[in-house]
Design a protein around this motif. Sequence first.
Motif: not given
Length: 562
Positions: A77, A65, A55, A81
């Motif tokens: 994402f 991410g 991240l 993440c």
Amino acid sequence: MTHALGCTEEDLRRLAGARSFERGLGYLAAVSRLEIGDEAITATVDGTDAYEVELTEDEDSGLTGWCDCPYGREGNFCKHCVAVGLAVLRQAESVPQQRSAAASRTRLLDGWLESRTREELLALVREQLSDDRDLRRRLELRAAAAGEDTGIVRERVLSLLDTRPFARYGYVEYADAHAYGRQAAEAVTALRALTADGRSADAVEVAREALRALGRTYGEIDDSDGLIGDVATRLAEAHLDACRTARPDPVETAEWLVRYLLSEVNDATDIDLFDYREILGEPGLARARALVVAAWRANPKGWAEKYLMERLLKADGDSVDALVEVHAADLAPNGHTHLVIARELEAAGRPGEALEWAERGLRETASEWGPDSNLVAFVCERYERADRLADVVAVRRNLLRARPSLAAYQHLRTAAGAAGTWQSVERTGALEVLKAVAQPKKGRWYDGSLLVDALMDDNDLQPAWQAATDGCADERQWLALADRIRDRRPADALSVYLRWIEPLRKQTGDSTYERLAELLLSARACQRTLGTEAEFATYLAALRADQKRKRKLMAILDQHGL
């Protein structure tokens, strides 16, 4: 409130979407090796595999991410993440201190490394190489690329593309494809290093062998995620870039390209001959044209030969007649190739010839499945534009007679309706065609008849009921008919529901119980209309007594108020 991570749980939900966010909640306990650095947050999340997550935050783009799971590699994402983001938020108060500590460690490490002598740094690197095989392999490859011995680079690149260490049973399964892909990607790095170090001619030769090696084994890899295909594409790009720098002999390059593009090993890449136009120049392009034409004339039905010939003609702006000749040498039995030709001719402003080819496709169809539906649509649309509605009807009528189906019946009904001849002429003949095949046919996906389907589609329910009574209906059709007539003929519909309830009494399983409940509800509706609810109550009580050992069935009946 915004936390030290720079976002909230709602921000994570927005980035991931509701579904991935909810799934990420379940992975919170799977987060390990969480490390909060001064510039990025990294962690491992155990899922189908152990996935690496990173991240990062940026003032302009906010939180982003990256994850090496299949969904994450597509730029999403993902749930992993989300899990890492949630894990950080759980310790939000300590994040600033951890970042500050990480920055201090980085400064300390940089200062310490800068104070080491060359000998001390070499000793440190050697120490790491003895413990980290992957690092050693990467540095060995970089050293070989920077050296003079191309043979070492070639050997190392080909070893990186060797699938045998990953093939448990002669095949690289999905679970091993990611690891193989990461290793194979190092071959691309080596080739680009060769070019960057002024050895582009060597890079050209090694890249050719690498492309052939990967192409030979690509069919033995489960590349569901497209990772290996991406490596193959990058290998091809590395080869092209090396050629741009090295400027190899254009004629020899053309010969290699055509051989490669005509071979089976080209399946893994997406090389276009004309990406090499600048490198080949006119001498190379002339040689490529000659080889492609010769290959196509020797094997006009070969897919690769045909594709290359078509690509060559379009790139050179040759006449549509040349393209027609290429396609006409290998006509598909369902008329698809006729349609391709028709579209080329129409695009060239020759609609009359286009329609002739399309009509020829209908006449020459030899496929057991009939003509290509797009070909039929092409012909009918052109007839409609010319107000030749009777011809549209004739096409649809012939298709129904040749291969009866509900779709063919519907198409004829639409065409004849537009021509004003459906009720007066065409419907009677169409139903006669369906009556001729009304009895069940072995091998069909259901045992009903097209006649019942067509009559129900026309909402002509009395003839449909009669056809069903004559033995031309299966369970699906009987129940569909019962649903359609229930309000007007409840007694007939009730007889159908009760008939199909009986065999279900001997079966088990949740889907069977749900189906039984559905039929009982329909039967109760009929008896309410008939005013005989007491009879249904007696029937239901007897059924429950007979089926009382099936506790799941009893629960489902209770849920439906039965």
